[in-house]
Design an enzyme around this catalytic site. Structure first.
Site, PDB file in Angstrom:
ATOM      1  N   ASP A  30       0.845  -1.187   0.000  1.00 15.40           N
ATOM      2  CA  ASP A  30       0.000   0.000   0.000  1.00 15.40           C
ATOM      3  C   ASP A  30       0.886   1.244   0.000  1.00 15.40           C
ATOM      4  O   ASP A  30       1.888   1.321   0.698  1.00 15.40           O
ATOM      5  CB  ASP A  30      -0.921  -0.002   1.225  1.00 15.40           C
ATOM      6  CG  ASP A  30      -2.070   0.992   1.082  1.00 15.40           C
ATOM      7  OD1 ASP A  30      -3.225   0.542   0.937  1.00 15.40           O
ATOM      8  OD2 ASP A  30      -1.799   2.211   1.123  1.00 15.40           O
ATOM      9  N   ILE A  31       0.509   2.224  -0.790  1.00 17.15           N
ATOM     10  CA  ILE A  31       1.306   3.443  -0.936  1.00 17.15           C
ATOM     11  C   ILE A  31       1.276   4.294   0.335  1.00 17.15           C
ATOM     12  O   ILE A  31       2.160   5.131   0.550  1.00 17.15           O
ATOM     13  CB  ILE A  31       0.800   4.247  -2.169  1.00 17.15           C
ATOM     14  CG1 ILE A  31       1.901   5.126  -2.738  1.00 17.15           C
ATOM     15  CG2 ILE A  31      -0.453   5.038  -1.848  1.00 17.15           C
ATOM     16  CD1 ILE A  31       1.573   5.691  -4.113  1.00 17.15           C
ATOM     17  N   ASN A  87     -12.966  -3.333   2.292  1.00 21.12           N
ATOM     18  CA  ASN A  87     -13.898  -2.223   2.484  1.00 21.12           C
ATOM     19  C   ASN A  87     -14.884  -2.187   1.315  1.00 21.12           C
ATOM     20  O   ASN A  87     -14.484  -2.347   0.167  1.00 21.12           O
ATOM     21  CB  ASN A  87     -13.131  -0.899   2.546  1.00 21.12           C
ATOM     22  CG  ASN A  87     -12.222  -0.800   3.762  1.00 21.12           C
ATOM     23  OD1 ASN A  87     -12.573  -1.265   4.837  1.00 21.12           O
ATOM     24  ND2 ASN A  87     -11.051  -0.202   3.593  1.00 21.12           N
ATOM     25  N   GLY A  93     -15.327   3.347   3.768  1.00 23.36           N
ATOM     26  CA  GLY A  93     -14.177   4.137   3.331  1.00 23.36           C
ATOM     27  C   GLY A  93     -13.524   3.628   2.061  1.00 23.36           C
ATOM     28  O   GLY A  93     -12.367   3.947   1.798  1.00 23.36           O
ATOM     29  N   GLN A  94     -14.249   2.834   1.267  1.00 19.39           N
ATOM     30  CA  GLN A  94     -13.645   2.363   0.015  1.00 19.39           C
ATOM     31  C   GLN A  94     -13.330   3.542  -0.890  1.00 19.39           C
ATOM     32  O   GLN A  94     -14.197   4.371  -1.177  1.00 19.39           O
ATOM     33  CB  GLN A  94     -14.576   1.373  -0.710  1.00 19.39           C
ATOM     34  CG  GLN A  94     -13.907   0.766  -1.952  1.00 19.39           C
ATOM     35  CD  GLN A  94     -14.741  -0.303  -2.639  1.00 19.39           C
ATOM     36  OE1 GLN A  94     -15.893  -0.564  -2.258  1.00 19.39           O
ATOM     37  NE2 GLN A  94     -14.164  -0.926  -3.651  1.00 19.39           N
ATOM     38  N   HIS A 100     -10.292  -5.182  -3.388  1.00 15.72           N
ATOM     39  CA  HIS A 100      -8.950  -5.485  -2.885  1.00 15.72           C
ATOM     40  C   HIS A 100      -9.027  -5.887  -1.427  1.00 15.72           C
ATOM     41  O   HIS A 100      -9.859  -5.381  -0.682  1.00 15.72           O
ATOM     42  CB  HIS A 100      -8.010  -4.279  -3.039  1.00 15.72           C
ATOM     43  CG  HIS A 100      -8.584  -2.985  -2.532  1.00 15.72           C
ATOM     44  ND1 HIS A 100      -9.490  -2.239  -3.269  1.00 15.72           N
ATOM     45  CD2 HIS A 100      -8.399  -2.320  -1.371  1.00 15.72           C
ATOM     46  CE1 HIS A 100      -9.831  -1.162  -2.579  1.00 15.72           C
ATOM     47  NE2 HIS A 100      -9.191  -1.186  -1.418  1.00 15.72           N
ATOM     48  N   HIS A 102      -7.034  -5.794   2.053  1.00 15.56           N
ATOM     49  CA  HIS A 102      -5.919  -5.213   2.799  1.00 15.56           C
ATOM     50  C   HIS A 102      -5.373  -6.298   3.725  1.00 15.56           C
ATOM     51  O   HIS A 102      -6.136  -6.899   4.495  1.00 15.56           O
ATOM     52  CB  HIS A 102      -6.388  -4.064   3.695  1.00 15.56           C
ATOM     53  CG  HIS A 102      -6.904  -2.861   2.976  1.00 15.56           C
ATOM     54  ND1 HIS A 102      -6.151  -1.724   2.802  1.00 15.56           N
ATOM     55  CD2 HIS A 102      -8.105  -2.604   2.399  1.00 15.56           C
ATOM     56  CE1 HIS A 102      -6.867  -0.801   2.160  1.00 15.56           C
ATOM     57  NE2 HIS A 102      -8.066  -1.314   1.905  1.00 15.56           N
TER      58      HIS A 102
HETATM   59  P1  AMP Z   1      -9.774   1.422   0.164  1.00 12.34           P
HETATM   60  O1  AMP Z   1      -9.979   2.634   1.033  1.00 12.34           O
HETATM   61  O2  AMP Z   1     -10.149   0.142   0.831  1.00 12.34           O
HETATM   62  O3  AMP Z   1     -10.389   1.605  -1.195  1.00 12.34           O
HETATM   63  O4  AMP Z   1      -8.197   1.314  -0.017  1.00 12.34           O
HETATM   64  C1  AMP Z   1      -7.492   1.843  -1.088  1.00 12.34           C
HETATM   65  C2  AMP Z   1      -6.042   1.732  -0.723  1.00 12.34           C
HETATM   66  O5  AMP Z   1      -5.276   1.911  -1.882  1.00 12.34           O
HETATM   67  C3  AMP Z   1      -5.585   2.791   0.290  1.00 12.34           C
HETATM   68  O6  AMP Z   1      -5.055   2.151   1.445  1.00 12.34           O
HETATM   69  C4  AMP Z   1      -4.510   3.563  -0.487  1.00 12.34           C
HETATM   70  O7  AMP Z   1      -3.430   3.968   0.322  1.00 12.34           O
HETATM   71  C5  AMP Z   1      -4.086   2.554  -1.536  1.00 12.34           C
HETATM   72  N1  AMP Z   1      -3.539   3.109  -2.770  1.00 12.34           N
HETATM   73  C6  AMP Z   1      -4.033   4.127  -3.506  1.00 12.34           C
HETATM   74  N2  AMP Z   1      -3.276   4.337  -4.596  1.00 12.34           N
HETATM   75  C7  AMP Z   1      -2.268   3.413  -4.535  1.00 12.34           C
HETATM   76  C8  AMP Z   1      -1.149   3.109  -5.370  1.00 12.34           C
HETATM   77  N3  AMP Z   1      -0.898   3.790  -6.508  1.00 12.34           N
HETATM   78  N4  AMP Z   1      -0.328   2.111  -4.997  1.00 12.34           N
HETATM   79  C9  AMP Z   1      -0.555   1.422  -3.864  1.00 12.34           C
HETATM   80  N5  AMP Z   1      -1.592   1.634  -3.038  1.00 12.34           N
HETATM   81  C10 AMP Z   1      -2.434   2.620  -3.371  1.00 12.34           C
END
Ligand code: AMP
Ligand code: ZN
Length: 114
Positions: A30-31, A87, A93-94, A100, A102
């Site tokens: 995760d970024i 999520n 909070g999606q 995906h 986590h």
């Molecule tokens: P969600 O809130 O469950 O939709 O989670 C989306 C996740 O994607 C968040 O934890 C972000 O930090 C992560 N995210 C967004 N853009 C990127 C990216 N380019 N590379 C890796 N993780 C990302």
């Protein structure tokens, strides 16, 4: 899906710190990590949310759990513990609408989640 961030990561069009991959899923860091280990496991196939899964996708979704177990072992958090979280939509909070999981671990976590 052309405009989906995670489809682009799965296709290698946007860089990500890949952890592991298979024919039908990919795992990357995760970024914006919320724990010492924070990895996202996604199917290569675009499915927007948990609400969009269909009968026939059981094996694919099961593979995400097997990936989580395997990666947790490799990250050294299998025994200490971890969370596998999906999520769905606004209240959860999606933010990225490509389903995906986590994988979070490496620290103690509270319950219930915020
Ligand atoms: P969600 O809130 O469950 O939709 O989670 C989306 C996740 O994607 C968040 O934890 C972000 O930090 C992560 N995210 C967004 N853009 C990127 C990216 N380019 N590379 C890796 N993780 C990302
Ligand atoms: Zn997608």
């Amino acid at each position: 899906m052309a405009e989906c961030l995670f489809c682009k990561i799965a296709a290698g069009e946007i860089p990500a710190e890949k952890v592991k991959e298979a024919d039908d899923w990919i795992a990357f860091r995760d970024i914006s990590p919320q724990a010492p280990t924070h990895i996202l496991i996604i199917p290569r196939e675009h499915i927007a949310t948990l609400n969009d899964i269909e009968v026939g996708k059981e094996a694919l979704l099961g593979k995400l759990f097997l990936a989580a177990k395997q990666i947790a072992g490799e990250e050294g958090i299998a025994e200490s513990g971890y969370r596998a979280v999906v999520n769905c939509n606004a209240d959860a909070g999606q933010a990225v609408f490509h389903i995906h999981m986590h994988l979070l671990g490496g620290r103690e976590m509270g319950w219930p989640p915020g």
